[in-house]
Design a protein around this motif. Structure first.
Motif, short mmCIF file in Angstrom:
data_model
loop_
_atom_site.label_atom_id
_atom_site.label_comp_id
_atom_site.label_asym_id
_atom_site.label_seq_id
_atom_site.Cartn_x
_atom_site.Cartn_y
_atom_site.Cartn_z
N PRO A 151 0.80 -1.23 0.00
CA PRO A 151 0.00 0.00 0.00
C PRO A 151 0.83 1.27 0.00
CG PRO A 151 0.11 -0.85 2.21
CD PRO A 151 0.83 -1.84 1.33
N TYR A 152 2.15 1.15 0.21
CA TYR A 152 3.01 2.33 0.32
C TYR A 152 3.48 2.83 -1.04
CZ TYR A 152 3.03 0.27 4.94
OH TYR A 152 2.64 -0.29 6.13
N GLY A 153 3.48 1.95 -2.02
CA GLY A 153 3.94 2.29 -3.36
C GLY A 153 4.28 1.01 -4.09
N TYR A 154 4.22 1.06 -5.40
CA TYR A 154 4.51 -0.15 -6.15
C TYR A 154 5.95 -0.59 -5.88
CZ TYR A 154 5.43 -3.55 -9.66
OH TYR A 154 5.81 -4.72 -10.25
N SER A 155 6.14 -1.91 -5.70
CA SER A 155 7.49 -2.45 -5.53
C SER A 155 7.63 -3.67 -6.43
CB SER A 155 7.77 -2.80 -4.07
OG SER A 155 6.82 -3.71 -3.56
N HIS A 156 8.75 -3.71 -7.12
CA HIS A 156 8.99 -4.75 -8.14
C HIS A 156 10.08 -5.70 -7.69
CE1 HIS A 156 8.33 -6.06 -12.30
NE2 HIS A 156 9.62 -6.39 -12.31
N LYS A 157 9.87 -6.97 -7.91
CA LYS A 157 10.89 -7.97 -7.61
C LYS A 157 11.78 -8.13 -8.83
CE LYS A 157 11.38 -12.81 -6.23
NZ LYS A 157 11.68 -13.46 -7.50
N GLN A 158 13.07 -7.94 -8.63
CA GLN A 158 14.05 -8.01 -9.72
C GLN A 158 13.87 -9.30 -10.52
OE1 GLN A 158 16.19 -5.50 -10.29
NE2 GLN A 158 17.02 -6.45 -12.10
N GLY A 159 13.81 -9.17 -11.83
CA GLY A 159 13.68 -10.33 -12.69
C GLY A 159 12.25 -10.67 -13.07
N ASP A 160 11.26 -10.17 -12.30
CA ASP A 160 9.86 -10.42 -12.66
C ASP A 160 9.51 -9.62 -13.91
OD1 ASP A 160 9.58 -12.07 -10.52
OD2 ASP A 160 8.18 -10.79 -9.41
N GLU A 161 8.55 -10.13 -14.66
CA GLU A 161 8.12 -9.46 -15.88
C GLU A 161 7.25 -8.25 -15.57
OE1 GLU A 161 6.46 -11.89 -18.96
OE2 GLU A 161 7.64 -13.62 -18.33
N PHE A 162 7.20 -7.35 -16.51
CA PHE A 162 6.30 -6.20 -16.42
C PHE A 162 4.99 -6.58 -17.10
CE2 PHE A 162 10.22 -4.15 -15.34
CZ PHE A 162 9.83 -3.17 -14.43
N THR A 163 4.17 -7.31 -16.35
CA THR A 163 2.90 -7.81 -16.85
C THR A 163 1.89 -6.67 -16.98
OG1 THR A 163 2.05 -8.21 -14.63
CG2 THR A 163 3.31 -10.03 -15.68
N ASP A 164 0.73 -6.99 -17.55
CA ASP A 164 -0.33 -6.00 -17.64
C ASP A 164 -0.77 -5.53 -16.26
OD1 ASP A 164 -0.26 -6.09 -20.40
OD2 ASP A 164 -1.99 -7.43 -20.59
N ASP A 165 -0.81 -6.45 -15.28
CA ASP A 165 -1.19 -6.06 -13.92
C ASP A 165 -0.16 -5.11 -13.31
OD1 ASP A 165 -3.59 -7.46 -13.85
OD2 ASP A 165 -2.73 -9.23 -12.87
N VAL A 166 1.11 -5.38 -13.55
CA VAL A 166 2.16 -4.49 -13.05
C VAL A 166 2.01 -3.10 -13.66
CG1 VAL A 166 4.65 -4.04 -13.14
CG2 VAL A 166 3.82 -6.31 -12.50
N LYS A 167 1.83 -3.06 -14.96
CA LYS A 167 1.65 -1.76 -15.63
C LYS A 167 0.41 -1.05 -15.10
CE LYS A 167 4.03 -3.30 -19.79
NZ LYS A 167 3.88 -3.72 -21.19
N ALA A 168 -0.64 -1.81 -14.82
CA ALA A 168 -1.87 -1.21 -14.29
C ALA A 168 -1.65 -0.65 -12.89
CB ALA A 168 -2.99 -2.24 -14.28
N ALA A 169 -0.88 -1.37 -12.06
CA ALA A 169 -0.61 -0.89 -10.69
C ALA A 169 0.22 0.39 -10.71
CB ALA A 169 0.11 -1.98 -9.89
N ILE A 170 1.25 0.41 -11.54
CA ILE A 170 2.08 1.62 -11.66
C ILE A 170 1.24 2.76 -12.22
CG2 ILE A 170 4.06 2.65 -12.84
CD1 ILE A 170 5.37 -0.17 -12.72
N GLY A 171 0.46 2.46 -13.25
CA GLY A 171 -0.41 3.48 -13.86
C GLY A 171 -1.40 4.04 -12.87
#
Length: 196
Positions: A162-182
């Motif tokens: 809930p504090y901000g998007y955080s990405h695990k190194q090596g994981d793909e930038f899926t549609d859900d990831v793009k949606a969360a960042i967006g």
């Protein structure tokens, strides 16, 4: 008048660069005037050159302007993205923050909306402490923290931070990831517009 957003990132191998690009595109689509900026590299050139992937990423980002105190004065809002290093933001981003004393002293960072994103090599690599420690800095500025919270179901699909998007190194930038960042970028633009 469009909200002016500075998306400022530091990236060693490209993860936070990609995150910042996704955020900048979403913010532009939401009507913001966006500056995509990088924090300056502070590691010695010979160290960077000695690691092929690091050097390649630096070359890839060569055309991205380096963030300045003037960019911070220009912006109505900030979206900061930097990797986690031992539970706090990478030193390159902290070095940039340390240049902002003059702007801070005259109130140039106060009453501006701010949000942050991060990444780490593994799921429990200190992402939450990185974001929380950065928000402590923002509070010293008098900035207004705009975390994503649980304001969209996509937050749960991408790790539930809930504090901000955080990405695990090596994981793909899926549609859900793009949606969360967006979502985080659009929420920041929306709240910044209300504050302005």
């Amino acid at each position: 008048m469009a909200t002016k957003l500075a998306v400022i990132y530091y990236s060693t191998y490209g993860t936070n660069y990609q995150m910042a690009q996704i955020a900048a595109e979403a913010a532009k689509a939401a009507g913001a005037e966006v500056r995509l900026l990088k924090a300056a590299e502070t590691a010695p050139a010979e160290v960077v050159a000695g690691q092929e992937a690091w050097k390649a990423q630096q070359d890839k980002m060569a055309d991205v302007p380096t963030a300045t105190a003037q960019d911070m004065e220009w912006a109505d809002a900030y979206l900061i993205s930097a990797p986690t290093r031992f539970g706090i933001m990478a030193s390159q981003m902290r070095a940039f923050i340390d240049t902002l004393g003059g702007v801070w002293a005259k109130g140039g960072l106060a009453n501006k909306a701010i949000s942050a994103m991060t990444s780490a090599q593994n799921a429990h690599g200190g992402q939450e402490t990185t974001l929380m420690s950065f928000y402590a800095t923002a509070m010293h500025w008098g900035a207004i923290v705009v975390a994503p919270g649980y304001t969209d179901p996509v937050i749960f699909k991408t790790g539930g931070n809930p504090y901000g998007y955080s990405h695990k190194q090596g994981d793909e930038f899926t549609d859900d990831v793009k949606a969360a960042i967006g979502h985080q970028a659009r929420r920041l633009v929306e709240v910044a517009g209300k504050i302005r």
